[in-house]
Design a protein around this motif. Structure first.
Motif, PDB file in Angstrom:
ATOM      1  N   ARG A  45       0.811  -0.920   0.033  1.00  0.00           N
ATOM      2  CA  ARG A  45       0.391  -0.030   0.298  1.00  0.00           C
ATOM      3  C   ARG A  45       0.826   1.370  -0.032  1.00  0.00           C
ATOM      4  NH1 ARG A  45      -5.383  -0.125   1.414  1.00  0.00           N
ATOM      5  NH2 ARG A  45      -6.540  -2.432   1.522  1.00  0.00           N
ATOM      6  N   ASP A  47       0.990   4.169  -0.457  1.00  0.00           N
ATOM      7  CA  ASP A  47       0.614   6.057   0.482  1.00  0.00           C
ATOM      8  C   ASP A  47       0.943   6.103   1.456  1.00  0.00           C
ATOM      9  OD1 ASP A  47      -0.331   6.579  -2.243  1.00  0.00           O
ATOM     10  OD2 ASP A  47      -2.228   7.037  -2.466  1.00  0.00           O
ATOM     11  N   GLU A  48       0.415   4.684   1.940  1.00  0.00           N
ATOM     12  CA  GLU A  48       0.120   4.682   3.402  1.00  0.00           C
ATOM     13  C   GLU A  48       1.386   3.877   3.712  1.00  0.00           C
ATOM     14  OE1 GLU A  48      -3.191   1.135   4.452  1.00  0.00           O
ATOM     15  OE2 GLU A  48      -4.009   1.559   2.312  1.00  0.00           O
ATOM     16  N   ALA A  51       3.071   7.073   4.310  1.00  0.00           N
ATOM     17  CA  ALA A  51       2.118   8.471   5.453  1.00  0.00           C
ATOM     18  C   ALA A  51       2.841   7.353   6.472  1.00  0.00           C
ATOM     19  CB  ALA A  51       0.688   8.418   5.644  1.00  0.00           C
ATOM     20  N   PHE A  52       2.628   5.853   6.638  1.00  0.00           N
ATOM     21  CA  PHE A  52       3.251   5.690   8.279  1.00  0.00           C
ATOM     22  C   PHE A  52       4.761   5.755   8.316  1.00  0.00           C
ATOM     23  CE2 PHE A  52       5.495   1.381  10.189  1.00  0.00           C
ATOM     24  CZ  PHE A  52       4.608   1.642  11.454  1.00  0.00           C
ATOM     25  N   ALA A  54       6.898   8.139   7.571  1.00  0.00           N
ATOM     26  CA  ALA A  54       6.937   9.640   7.717  1.00  0.00           C
ATOM     27  C   ALA A  54       6.384  10.022   9.409  1.00  0.00           C
ATOM     28  CB  ALA A  54       5.498  11.007   6.921  1.00  0.00           C
ATOM     29  N   TYR A  55       5.042   9.091   9.633  1.00  0.00           N
ATOM     30  CA  TYR A  55       5.064   9.655  10.550  1.00  0.00           C
ATOM     31  C   TYR A  55       5.312   8.936  11.534  1.00  0.00           C
ATOM     32  CZ  TYR A  55       0.181  10.589  14.014  1.00  0.00           C
ATOM     33  OH  TYR A  55      -0.600  11.591  14.878  1.00  0.00           O
ATOM     34  N   ALA A  58       9.174  11.344  12.473  1.00  0.00           N
ATOM     35  CA  ALA A  58       8.270  12.487  13.063  1.00  0.00           C
ATOM     36  C   ALA A  58       8.553  12.200  14.595  1.00  0.00           C
ATOM     37  CB  ALA A  58       7.205  13.056  12.553  1.00  0.00           C
TER      38      ALA A  58
END
Lengths: 194, 194, 194, 194, 194, 194
Positions: A45, A47-48, A51-52, A54-55, A58
């Motif tokens: 996936r 896109d996930e 995001a995963f 990147a999170y 962070a």
């Protein structure tokens, strides 16, 4: 030879991945010597995946009042409570390395209240557990107790957010049956590695 | 150098122990190369020490339908559910050695449902967990499911009794803050030891 | 006439038991007027029988800071929480006799917090319940609270060990469907028996 | 002589009660030989007293597919799960009398799954427990299972309503610390009383 | 047009109801503009209907230290914890109207600890929740905390009794699959209605 | 006039936010007519803000076997189980709008098992709840049940990931005491808005 699946779901081959994802994975492989399966499982996936991580970055790669080892303590304690095999094994390895302590991960995974950590770290894990298991009841006295141990508001956010983020990770790993790489089990356990 | 306590309670020195207990401990030391702390912690109570290890041996050293590795699987799964650091670390080591598998203990401690075990072994651990967490609801269908996997009545007694006995052990270890020996953490993890 | 089974498992006849076990059982029968079923049910496993009763006697027949009635209070409270019919009925009878109080067992089995006991005994049962249901969280404040009520370290060990041992007993009784003897139900309830 | 309080709240004297409540209480006393404390404790609130006993009678004194003993089984099982000392002791006595069985109440209070009851009665108590502990999940398969055991729709309503009504009673008894009369403990236990 | 059932059980028509029940229902209809389904569903059992509403009125229509809005807060918080759709929707509407606050019901249903209520009201709901979920543990410190917030003994009885009564109501609504009237959803949400 | 805080933590003003975050927020404001507080609360942590909304959009804005209304059903059911006031109120509004159904959100928030949804949607929410509350036990039969209702493997991933992501969101909202905007409460409830 039989190789156990690393996911219930399809796992793309490197060549079929978007460039940015393939590059991140190759970078990890170069640095670590192997590709942690979470990268391959989530690449199903894209896109996930983006995001995963990147999170993740962070929360885990930042500076602040928590050391990197302390951040990993939160991950291991949360993942043990959620019975996430992938995360306990993989982040147990990272915790051993970051804390330069071959015993700490197994201690925290089994029962953090008995681990060789400071009272401040126990308070941190108490808060993380409450945020993980009963966030609806977190209130002023919980914040006061954290501040009594020297945590700032932003540290408290970090503790809660790390616990919450790995709660997400734990659930996805359990539903996908994400399998930990065998490399993790021994990492950080031998003197030369510590 | 600081040495963490191995118990909240007094720990007798070898010379102050009754002869039979000292001899058992010296025998274990000769065989294993070190004295697992459970022997020292329980020596504070000689009569309970004798009963505890007699019970332990009756369940763990016998022959029967369960292999010794399978018996240790029950111990590790039960102890993880009870968050017993001593038992997870110590019996994790024994399980790795008995199963000749460096990964199995960490897998079962984190989530036995995702471990590299057979469906029969998963059924065994499901039964052990039910006996451990909700024995009051164990009934005919649970026995039928075990028999469907080839377990005899006496095997089922073994599973329940091992889980129940280590439930006792887990509670005592948690109340005494029994500390696992450092030797256990690495046992059975390296190829030459397997 | 139909006689309900006292165990899911085979129950040996007296003549087929090892001598020491038969003798213990005959001794109990002579003293009590009947043989509590736990002796017959566990005789299916002679080694476990011996260890079980050795452990039982080490905890329940000793002197110390807890009276024998208080030890039975712990048994009844623990067994009620674990929904063990055999242990609530059988040890309820023993508690009534030892406390010379025909009401105490039913009170504690239903809700020990409302029983006619002292605040010290309530604290003892609070600790026993915590050791039974959440031993992984037992920590300094729990010990301090017990000491505030005058319990010594060895008393605290007793409380925890009795609760843990009967947790084992409760699980085995539930898995074997151990049936309480009818004699227990009325014991200690009538003035002449008290 | 010290008499323990029967309630945390004020208990009116008979002469201060409204006439209808006093008369009901005198009627019960004449029939039973004593006044169950629930009548005295609830008389502190006359309107609630009237509604409570009207509800009680509507559920417990009616005819239908459940015998009066079965209705009391539901009360005892529910009250045990809610740890209500008053209701377990008082309705345990009523159950013994209605079932003409001196053992049944203690068996059900400890663990109804092991009691000397029929499979139909076990199904009835399983449904009552689900209505008591997790009514939000009661659904078609639960009704189907009850019908498979011969319960009509109206019987099922009875089971749920009795369990729900005594859930109310249990909570009030626990909050008021309602004390069971000593007379209840022995009622229905001796052959002549059965 | 399809109309969803309002109950799993038969619902009598107005003309088949006993006179007193029909009259109460017509009175409610005249006052509210519609008949809340709880009246129709419970009319299947006239004696229980009468007792239920007598109990309801005794607790909800009285004067005392709690405002009517506060009584409804207890209903909504209890019903949310018991996952009772009928009661959350219907009493949510009544709470909005009585509190003249269009937000309060949704806030309390989701998490009363974050609602726009006073610390005194939070303490009231904490007590109500404890009475609802763990009444067996309610004890002196809970009463002391309530008194610290100015509640009298009779107020505390009200809080517990309202929570206990609606626990009964919640269980019956869940078992009968009682359906909330559509009128409730919007009541008290618009300025002119407040 | 008093304005309640929307977060325990500092909330940056629009002018102090990074450009990309300010632009996203202004875009939402233009489209919705107001700025949902989650944007302002998370803007305190720009990197987490970006990752959070990237994750959100990857799961909620995509095409696939689940409708957008179904995705919001998962959010509301998960958030209700986690007692997240912000998410229940805010996503309840979105669900009403996406489903064009003014009742559905309150029904699902109270008890999705009683909501006006299809058996397929109930199965979807059962799976989401299991992934949210006990992901460690999700296994083959859960997948089989979902496929029996026509869900593909990728749909199942969506269900689990949405539930897991909002579990993260619920925990952060509870720890920050994120306050729902008043606008949400009425959205989608009136015919013209539906």
């Amino acid at each position: 030879m039989f190789t156990p699946a690393i996911s219930r779901f399809p796992v793309p081959s490197l060549k079929d991945m978007p460039d940015d994802i393939r590059e991140r994975i190759l970078g990890v492989q170069e640095k670590s010597g192997f590709v942690p399966n979470v990268f391959l499982v989530l690449a199903h996936r894209p896109d996930e995946f983006r995001a995963f991580f990147a999170y993740h970055d962070a929360l885990m790669e930042k500076d602040g009042g928590l050391t990197k080892a302390e951040r990993e303590m939160i991950v291991v304690a949360t993942s043990a409570a959620n019975q996430c095999q992938y995360c306990v094994v993989a982040h147990g390895a990272i915790l051993r390395i970051r804390a330069k302590n071959p015993l700490i991960a197994d201690q925290i995974a089994a029962n953090y209240r008995k681990a060789d950590i400071t009272p401040r770290q126990t308070a941190m894990l108490d808060f993380a557990m409450k945020a993980s298991r009963a966030a609806e009841t977190v209130s002023d006295p919980d914040f006061a107790e954290m501040k009594r141990h020297g945590f700032s508001d932003d540290d408290i956010w970090d503790v809660a957010a790390i616990s919450a983020f790995f709660g997400l990770s734990n659930r996805i790993a359990n539903v996908t049956s994400m399998r930990p790489n065998e490399e993790f089990y021994l990492l950080g356990r031998l003197p030369k590695q510590g």
